[in-house]
Design a protein around this motif. Structure first.
Motif, mmCIF file in Angstrom:
data_model
loop_
_atom_site.group_PDB
_atom_site.id
_atom_site.type_symbol
_atom_site.label_atom_id
_atom_site.label_comp_id
_atom_site.label_asym_id
_atom_site.label_seq_id
_atom_site.Cartn_x
_atom_site.Cartn_y
_atom_site.Cartn_z
ATOM 1 N N ASP A 285 22.739 -19.395 -18.336
ATOM 2 C CA ASP A 285 23.900 -20.257 -18.571
ATOM 3 C C ASP A 285 23.465 -21.715 -18.727
ATOM 4 O O ASP A 285 24.070 -22.478 -19.492
ATOM 5 C CB ASP A 285 24.890 -20.141 -17.403
ATOM 6 C CG ASP A 285 25.488 -18.741 -17.309
ATOM 7 O OD1 ASP A 285 25.377 -17.987 -18.294
ATOM 8 O OD2 ASP A 285 26.034 -18.409 -16.243
ATOM 9 N N TYR B 17 31.894 -22.827 -16.750
ATOM 10 C CA TYR B 17 32.472 -22.314 -15.497
ATOM 11 C C TYR B 17 32.008 -20.872 -15.308
ATOM 12 O O TYR B 17 32.727 -19.912 -15.625
ATOM 13 C CB TYR B 17 33.994 -22.457 -15.518
ATOM 14 C CG TYR B 17 34.404 -23.909 -15.578
ATOM 15 C CD1 TYR B 17 34.016 -24.789 -14.569
ATOM 16 C CD2 TYR B 17 35.119 -24.418 -16.657
ATOM 17 C CE1 TYR B 17 34.346 -26.144 -14.628
ATOM 18 C CE2 TYR B 17 35.461 -25.758 -16.719
ATOM 19 C CZ TYR B 17 35.065 -26.610 -15.709
ATOM 20 O OH TYR B 17 35.382 -27.946 -15.762
ATOM 21 N N THR B 18 30.781 -20.750 -14.816
ATOM 22 C CA THR B 18 30.140 -19.442 -14.652
ATOM 23 C C THR B 18 29.632 -19.289 -13.223
ATOM 24 O O THR B 18 29.563 -20.262 -12.460
ATOM 25 C CB THR B 18 28.947 -19.292 -15.611
ATOM 26 O OG1 THR B 18 27.927 -20.233 -15.208
ATOM 27 C CG2 THR B 18 29.332 -19.551 -17.047
ATOM 28 N N GLU B 19 29.251 -18.075 -12.904
ATOM 29 C CA GLU B 19 28.682 -17.796 -11.577
ATOM 30 C C GLU B 19 27.393 -18.598 -11.372
ATOM 31 O O GLU B 19 27.153 -19.129 -10.290
ATOM 32 C CB GLU B 19 28.399 -16.298 -11.422
ATOM 33 C CG GLU B 19 29.624 -15.403 -11.509
ATOM 34 C CD GLU B 19 30.500 -15.479 -10.262
ATOM 35 O OE1 GLU B 19 30.072 -16.073 -9.268
ATOM 36 O OE2 GLU B 19 31.629 -14.949 -10.315
ATOM 37 N N GLU B 20 26.565 -18.650 -12.421
ATOM 38 C CA GLU B 20 25.285 -19.360 -12.277
ATOM 39 C C GLU B 20 25.508 -20.839 -11.969
ATOM 40 O O GLU B 20 24.886 -21.406 -11.058
ATOM 41 C CB GLU B 20 24.457 -19.220 -13.560
ATOM 42 C CG GLU B 20 23.116 -19.969 -13.472
ATOM 43 C CD GLU B 20 22.358 -19.986 -14.801
ATOM 44 O OE1 GLU B 20 22.423 -18.998 -15.543
ATOM 45 O OE2 GLU B 20 21.692 -21.004 -15.066
ATOM 46 N N TRP C 77 37.086 -21.767 -10.460
ATOM 47 C CA TRP C 77 35.701 -22.198 -10.222
ATOM 48 C C TRP C 77 35.675 -23.306 -9.147
ATOM 49 O O TRP C 77 34.864 -23.280 -8.221
ATOM 50 C CB TRP C 77 35.112 -22.692 -11.540
ATOM 51 C CG TRP C 77 33.625 -22.916 -11.580
ATOM 52 C CD1 TRP C 77 32.677 -22.026 -11.968
ATOM 53 C CD2 TRP C 77 32.923 -24.126 -11.262
ATOM 54 N NE1 TRP C 77 31.426 -22.602 -11.910
ATOM 55 C CE2 TRP C 77 31.549 -23.884 -11.471
ATOM 56 C CE3 TRP C 77 33.317 -25.389 -10.818
ATOM 57 C CZ2 TRP C 77 30.564 -24.851 -11.267
ATOM 58 C CZ3 TRP C 77 32.346 -26.364 -10.603
ATOM 59 C CH2 TRP C 77 30.991 -26.095 -10.821
ATOM 60 N N LYS D 179 32.997 -20.589 -25.038
ATOM 61 C CA LYS D 179 33.293 -19.168 -24.835
ATOM 62 C C LYS D 179 32.395 -18.512 -23.794
ATOM 63 O O LYS D 179 32.651 -17.389 -23.380
ATOM 64 C CB LYS D 179 33.224 -18.436 -26.176
ATOM 65 C CG LYS D 179 34.429 -18.798 -27.039
ATOM 66 C CD LYS D 179 34.304 -18.382 -28.474
ATOM 67 C CE LYS D 179 35.482 -18.956 -29.273
ATOM 68 N NZ LYS D 179 35.250 -18.929 -30.699
ATOM 69 N N ALA D 180 31.356 -19.193 -23.385
ATOM 70 C CA ALA D 180 30.459 -18.618 -22.372
ATOM 71 C C ALA D 180 31.013 -18.757 -20.956
ATOM 72 O O ALA D 180 30.466 -18.163 -20.024
ATOM 73 C CB ALA D 180 29.089 -19.266 -22.453
ATOM 74 N N SER D 181 32.061 -19.562 -20.765
ATOM 75 C CA SER D 181 32.627 -19.692 -19.416
ATOM 76 C C SER D 181 33.213 -18.356 -18.964
ATOM 77 O O SER D 181 33.710 -17.574 -19.782
ATOM 78 C CB SER D 181 33.702 -20.781 -19.392
ATOM 79 O OG SER D 181 33.095 -22.052 -19.304
ATOM 80 N N GLN D 182 33.135 -18.106 -17.664
ATOM 81 C CA GLN D 182 33.514 -16.794 -17.121
ATOM 82 C C GLN D 182 34.798 -16.829 -16.303
ATOM 83 O O GLN D 182 35.290 -15.772 -15.893
ATOM 84 C CB GLN D 182 32.370 -16.266 -16.236
ATOM 85 C CG GLN D 182 31.093 -16.016 -17.021
ATOM 86 C CD GLN D 182 29.873 -15.867 -16.128
ATOM 87 O OE1 GLN D 182 29.914 -16.214 -14.953
ATOM 88 N NE2 GLN D 182 28.785 -15.382 -16.702
ATOM 89 N N MET D 183 35.297 -18.017 -16.005
ATOM 90 C CA MET D 183 36.520 -18.084 -15.193
ATOM 91 C C MET D 183 37.221 -19.417 -15.478
ATOM 92 O O MET D 183 36.594 -20.366 -15.963
ATOM 93 C CB MET D 183 36.187 -17.960 -13.704
ATOM 94 C CG MET D 183 35.361 -19.089 -13.138
ATOM 95 S SD MET D 183 34.737 -18.756 -11.470
ATOM 96 C CE MET D 183 33.129 -18.064 -11.825
ATOM 97 N N ASP E 189 37.234 -25.362 -25.270
ATOM 98 C CA ASP E 189 36.694 -24.292 -24.417
ATOM 99 C C ASP E 189 35.357 -23.815 -24.970
ATOM 100 O O ASP E 189 35.176 -23.724 -26.182
ATOM 101 C CB ASP E 189 37.664 -23.102 -24.383
ATOM 102 C CG ASP E 189 38.872 -23.385 -23.507
ATOM 103 O OD1 ASP E 189 38.724 -24.186 -22.554
ATOM 104 O OD2 ASP E 189 39.944 -22.834 -23.782
#
Lengths: 274, 256
Positions: free
Chosen positions: B3, A118-121, A162, A153-157, A151
């Motif tokens: 990502d 769940y990241t911007e990219e 998201w 850990k690279a997810s941002q939100m 989870d």
């Protein structure tokens, strides 16, 4: 009745419909069944399926196949396949999942629904590719939430944020899978209703309901082709009341091990609980 | 690292048990190792359940005679012992899991099923043929060009299975309702099993000419030599190669 104005989801009719998945091994029973409004299609019908003509003639069919993962743009072959299936089924909407289950080079494939980071990219990727797919379809696109067992850990939100940003950016519909929400709440040690409230429920077009059972490997509950519990049905009734645009509830079980009585009893209990 | 590349690492960790155990993965500390391991094991059982149910469907249909449904091996210590080396989608793992299923069914009753051994050989070959990387986007396909200037090459994973029974004659009957085990004609039969770039496994009867083409097509043998060895006229060879390419059994190299 659950009517909304923001998303045009087609002609399924105004009342909340209750259906199930087409399980070909139960084709004979489904042809004769009462009380099922629609059938979701997870796979195309087999060429030699003797029940398919009657199924197609009788039911509203919902396209719920694997069309492709929207972390990448769908290629022309996949788009044409989606268009062809949508036309064959005369589906009121086309469903896909928020999933990223194979690597970009095709080398690794877990063959099971799995959420993206769940990241911007990934938000940009999914929004762009969903809009591109929607532009090539004659029916509205709806997207289904996928549970995470752990989870990354690279997810941002958080997932609900998201999803909300995705739906705001694309205007596509939301296929809310309630057992997925329930499972995530369970593993996050949260109350299901509180976790559900975080999701963009005003976008929901269809809801999935099913049972959960303890899995030995996971050492906890997971999706299963079984009847929804009373707790899950209460959760469904609560959720439906929060989803003003919901048009259909589908018993989400598609498995060779699914028994006819489980399918029919589940649909009946869903209808009673609504 | 993007990502998308991070997501690929997570997917690899879930698919590839030796990678999951490696310091390369563990040092990244992207996920709780215990939870990841549980989910990976769940995925492995699910992955091979789907494949055994599909590729061993005929021996499943015979389980009321053999007493050995092949999928039960997925809850056995023998399968659990494979888990530390499993790489989902690899040919080696597919063969290892298929061997466990074959051994289990073979240990059951075989009365009235003289072709059971060959059936299991066929089912194992189908499951192994399905494994391996696949093309998910047509954009990934090699560029089109004039194929005629290149020598054809049999695709890795394509196999010829030689049988003493005509299995295709009995397979559909095994999936129908029966009280007596359907008999299978004793007739030498060669089957070609291949997989398309998109992962679709196909099976076809192979005559001597097809078998020769498949065995000799190595990317170097010329069309003229292939035609001579297979006893085919140029037009017949062209049609044969077209069919084999469609099945995914043969491809034309890039000339490099």
């Amino acid at each position: 009745m659950h009517e909304g104005a923001r998303t045009d989801v087609g002609p399924l009719s105004r009342s909340l419909k209750v259906g199930a998945f087409y399980n070909p091994h139960l084709g004979a029973e489904l042809v004769r069944a009462e009380g099922i409004d629609h059938l979701a299609m997870a796979d195309p019908p087999a060429p030699n399926d003797p029940h398919w003509p009657a199924i197609k003639a009788r039911y509203t069919l919902l396209l719920h196949d694997y069309l492709g993962q929207l972390s990448e743009p769908l290629d022309e072959r996949s788009i044409q396949r989606a268009r062809s299936l949508a036309e064959q089924y005369r589906t009121p909407w086309v469903a896909e999942h928020f999933q990223c289950l194979h690597t970009e080079d095709g080398r690794y494939n877990i063959n099971y629904v799995f959420p993206p980071l769940y990241t911007e990219e990934f938000l940009r990727r999914f929004a762009a590719n969903a809009k591109a797919l929607q532009a090539r379809l004659d029916q509205p696109l709806v997207m289904e939430n996928i549970p995470g067992f752990f989870d990354v850990k690279a997810s941002q939100m958080p997932e609900p944020e998201w999803l909300r940003r995705f739906f705001d950016a694309t205007e596509v519909g939301f296929l809310l899978d309630l057992p997925h929400v329930w499972l995530e709440a369970h593993y996050r040690r949260q109350q299901p209703r509180a976790w559900l409230a975080e999701f963009p429920l005003e976008r929901v077009v269809e809801l999935h309901v099913a049972g959960v059972e303890v899995d030995e490997d996971l050492q906890g509950p997971w999706i299963a082709p079984s009847e929804p519990s009373d707790e899950m049905l209460d959760f469904m009734a609560h959720a439906v009341a929060q989803c003003p645009q919901a048009r259909a509830v589908t018993f989400d079980a598609f498995s060779p091990s699914l028994r006819a009585e489980v399918l029919f009893r589940s649909v009946e209990r869903i209808r009673q609980a609504l | 690292m993007s990502d998308r590349a991070l997501q690929d690492l997570v997917l690899r960790a879930l698919s590839d048990a030796p990678f999951r155990a490696s310091s390369e993965w563990r040092h990244r500390a992207l996920a709780d190792p215990a939870l990841l391991e549980r989910f990976a094991r769940f995925l492995a059982r699910h992955f091979y359940y789907e494949r055994i149910v599909h590729f061993f469907k005929y021996s499943r249909a015979l389980a009321r005679v053999t007493g050995r449904p092949p999928e039960v091996v997925l809850r056995s210590p023998t399968f659990d012992a494979l888990l530390p080396a499993i790489v989902l989608g690899s040919r080696e793992s597919a063969a290892a899991v298929a061997d466990v299923a074959v051994a289990h069914v073979s240990s059951g009753r075989r009365d009235g099923i003289p072709y059971l051994g060959e059936l299991l050989t066929y089912e194992r070959a189908m499951m192994v043929a399905e494994a391996g990387p696949r093309v998910w986007h047509d954009d990934d396909l090699e560029g089109a060009g004039s194929k005629e200037q290149y020598a054809p090459e049999t695709v890795e994973g394509t196999v010829l299975v030689n049988l003493a029974h005509d299995l295709p004659a009995v397979l559909p009957k095994l999936l129908e309702s029966w009280t007596e085990v359907p008999p299978c004609p004793e007739r030498p039969t060669t089957l070609l099993i291949a997989r398309s770039r998109h992962g679709r496994v196909a099976v076809a009867r192979a005559d001597a000419a097809i078998a020769t083409v498949v065995e000799l097509a190595d990317g170097r043998t010329t069309l003229v030599d292939l035609a001579r060895e297979a006893g085919l006229r140029p037009a017949e060879l062209e049609a044969t190669l077209a069919g084999l390419t469609e099945l995914g059994a043969v491809r034309f190299g890039t000339g490099s």
